[in-house]
Design an enzyme around this catalytic site. Structure first.
Site, mmCIF file in Angstrom:
data_model
loop_
_atom_site.group_PDB
_atom_site.id
_atom_site.type_symbol
_atom_site.label_atom_id
_atom_site.label_comp_id
_atom_site.label_asym_id
_atom_site.label_seq_id
_atom_site.Cartn_x
_atom_site.Cartn_y
_atom_site.Cartn_z
ATOM 1 N N ASP A 56 21.500 -25.677 -58.247
ATOM 2 C CA ASP A 56 20.123 -26.164 -58.189
ATOM 3 C C ASP A 56 19.324 -25.651 -59.392
ATOM 4 O OD1 ASP A 56 18.128 -27.500 -56.401
ATOM 5 O OD2 ASP A 56 17.146 -25.546 -56.504
ATOM 6 N N GLU B 233 22.663 -29.293 -61.709
ATOM 7 C CA GLU B 233 21.444 -30.094 -61.683
ATOM 8 C C GLU B 233 20.629 -29.604 -62.869
ATOM 9 O OE1 GLU B 233 17.406 -31.130 -59.155
ATOM 10 O OE2 GLU B 233 18.026 -29.070 -59.494
HETATM 11 C C1 GLC Z 1 16.095 -29.302 -56.784
HETATM 12 C C2 GLC Z 1 16.410 -29.904 -55.436
HETATM 13 C C3 GLC Z 1 15.120 -30.218 -54.735
HETATM 14 C C4 GLC Z 1 14.363 -28.913 -54.556
HETATM 15 C C5 GLC Z 1 14.174 -28.193 -55.890
HETATM 16 C C6 GLC Z 1 13.737 -26.774 -55.693
HETATM 17 O O1 GLC Z 1 15.477 -30.188 -57.630
HETATM 18 O O2 GLC Z 1 17.223 -31.051 -55.593
HETATM 19 O O3 GLC Z 1 15.332 -30.857 -53.476
HETATM 20 O O4 GLC Z 1 13.095 -29.181 -53.985
HETATM 21 O O5 GLC Z 1 15.355 -28.129 -56.632
HETATM 22 O O6 GLC Z 1 14.784 -25.989 -55.203
#
Ligand code: GLC
Length: 547
Positions: free
Chosen positions: A212, A271
């Site tokens: 994340d 991500e």
């Molecule tokens: C990422 C996740 C999202 C979350 C954010 C903070 O973007 O996909 O759902 O709110 O991180 O952890």
């Protein structure tokens, strides 16, 4: 049909290069105990469905204990399971059962921040300014008289400043909600703790992690002002103080060494929302294996734009030997059936993307075309739960039901991401989501979801589910689709045509009018019917083989 059991040979070791990974938003996937919330028991009961769908792995959104201030991305204990989802023992059983069906299991790790209820943050609040407990986070004195102004001008993702003041006057940084204090990745203790968490789950048999906010963990220690008026998820220029800083690569190199220390390789997917061209820096033999392709998800469904994104993806990633990945939807974006039913089919900002007129028939036709395109491209693909049933974004949730922190933090101007998180799949609500059917799901479901259940899809030979199954079967069995070979062929304006391997063609018609099929080819699988004269209809994709 089940998938082959994971083995340790070389081909199996590179499974992730072409894997189709199914995203399970566990809170909404399947409810095994009838309390209205999805759980591990529900997921275990649907593993056969997923194996039959033909995916290679599942990625489970955070399932750890959490106050759910941000749907579980506010983790209070990384080594346990949220009681609403089950127990560690059930997690072990899930992993074993998934492996038995040939499905790998990928978890979500959230290293940028923890919950404000995490023991570390509670200790930090109780400790003095400057203490080792506070140094695990980013505490600073404020500006202005009595330090009553935030230390800098950064904006938080869900609205408001990135700083919250504690009772003793210091401020702590949170790029997301105040309930998600950012960790200090310059602190050795933080690094060691996450290495230990990775080993904990790898030892339990998980096959990898989705990371994340991989591009946000390291901050410029000077915490300079940004001079921006609102939050931006991507670095807008060189030297951004909290996005895409070179320091993150050190962390990921040490994580890769841990993953590679296991006999059967464990994998990472990042991500990382970064500017075009920066993604390869995160990938390669000594860093992360793959990353989500948000450029593809966000791209308007237009031939020229898609071609540019596909080209750039493949070319950029080839430089570091990383495979491309493709994704159309996830738990943070409006479902693509809805997006593609609008005049503007790309993703812009949450505020601008909400409340547009939507033609779901058109959106569904285009979603079928996009799915077949995605599954014909080389590399890995991500399927977000329910997209294989054709689920759309629920845009009319009552205000009182909204749970995404964005709704509150934006002063009720941006509705947030609950519309793509509505529990799915019976005949009457809860549509088979709960096997007991006692409690209603945690978000209300639209009445017409009766025609979107797996059972309803199963009964219809032309359904979205049957299209996904057929496409996934071809991905597994057709030798041309299994390799990484890809080349463009000439095609009329507004269309895409490419060849995979030696003789498998994919034609995508986004031109708005029917077009002839390429010469000397026969259709293998199409996302919609051809015209009476055998032309490829608008908003349709077809896979063909050379005669
Ligand atoms: C990422 C996740 C999202 C979350 C954010 C903070 O973007 O996909 O759902 O709110 O991180 O952890």
């Amino acid at each position: 049909m089940t998938n082959p059991t994971p083995t340790h040979d070389a081909a199996a070791d590179s499974w992730w290069r072409s894997a189709t990974i199914y995203q399970v938003y566990i809170r909404s996937f399947a409810d095994g105990d009838g309390d209205g919330t999805g759980d591990i028991a529900g997921l275990r009961s649907r593993l056969r469905y997923l194996a039959h769908l033909g995916v290679d792995a599942i990625w489970i959104n955070p399932w750890y204990p959490s106050p759910l201030a941000d749907g579980g991305y506010d983790v209070s204990d990384f080594r346990d399971i949220h009681p609403a989802y089950g127990t560690l023992d059930e997690a072990r059983k899930l992993i074993t059962e998934a492996h038995g069906l040939g499905l790998r299991v990928i978890l979500d790790i959230v290293p940028n921040h923890v919950s404000d209820q995490h023991a570390w943050f509670q200790e930090a609040l109780a400790a003095a300014p400057g203490s080792p407990e506070r140094k695990r986070f980013i505490f600073r004195d404020g500006k202005g008289e009595n330090g009553s102004l935030p230390p800098n001008d950064w904006h938080a993702a869900f609205g408001g400043p990135t700083w919250t003041r504690t009772p003793d006057g210091q401020w702590y940084l949170h790029l997301f909600a105040p309930e998600q204090p950012d960790l200090n990745w310059d602190n050795g203790e933080v690094r060691a703790e996450f290495e230990s968490i990775l080993r904990f789950w790898f030892d339990l048999g998980v096959d990898g992690f989705r990371i994340d906010v991989a591009h946000g963990m390291v901050k410029d220690p000077a915490l300079p002002d940004l001079g921006l008026t609102e939050f931006s998820v991507i670095a807008h220029e060189d030297g951004h103080p909290h996005w895409d800083r070179d320091g993150v690569h050190d962390v990921f190199r040490s994580w890769r060494a841990i993953a590679d220390s296991y006999p059967d390789p464990r994998v990472f997917v990042a991500e990382a929302h970064v500017r075009p061209g920066r993604l390869p820096d995160y990938l390669g033999a000594d860093e992360l294996h793959t990353a989500f392709n948000f450029d593809f998800l966000k791209c308007a469904l237009e031939a020229d734009k898609l071609r540019e994104v596909i080209d750039r993806t493949i070319t950029d990633l080839a430089k570091v030997g990383a495979p491309a990945t493709w994704v159309l939807s996830n738990h943070d974006e409006a479902r693509h059936v809805t997006r593609y039913g609008r005049a503007h089919t790309g993703v812009t900002t949450p505020a601008l993307d909400q409340g547009h007129p939507t033609d779901l028939t058109l959106g569904t036709r285009r979603a079928r075309a996009a799915a077949l395109l995605m599954l014909a491209l080389p590399g890995g693909a991500y399927i977000y739960q329910g997209e294989e049933l054709g689920l759309y974004e629920v845009e009319d949730l009552p205000d009182s039901a909204l749970q995404d922190p964005t709704w509150e933090r934006s002063g009720h101007t941006v509705r947030g991401r609950d519309g793509c998180r509505v529990p799915w799949t019976g005949d009457t609500p809860p549509f088979g989501f709960s096997t007991f059917g006692s409690a209603m799901p945690w978000l209300p479901q639209p009445d017409d979801w009766k025609s979107y259940t797996a059972e309803a899809n199963q009964a219809d030979r032309t359904s979205m589910l049957q299209l996904y199954r057929s496409a996934l079967r071809l991905r597994r069995t057709n030798p041309d689709l299994r390799g990484e070979e890809f080349r463009w062929l000439d095609s009329p304006a507004g269309t895409l045509l490419f060849e995979r391997g030696n003789g498998l063609l994919c034609a995508v018609n986004l031109s708005g009018r029917p077009i002839p099929l390429p010469d000397a080819t026969s259709p293998l699988l199409a996302s919609g019917p051809l015209t009476k004269d055998g032309l490829l209809t608008a908003d349709t994709t077809v896979l063909l083989h050379r005669d």
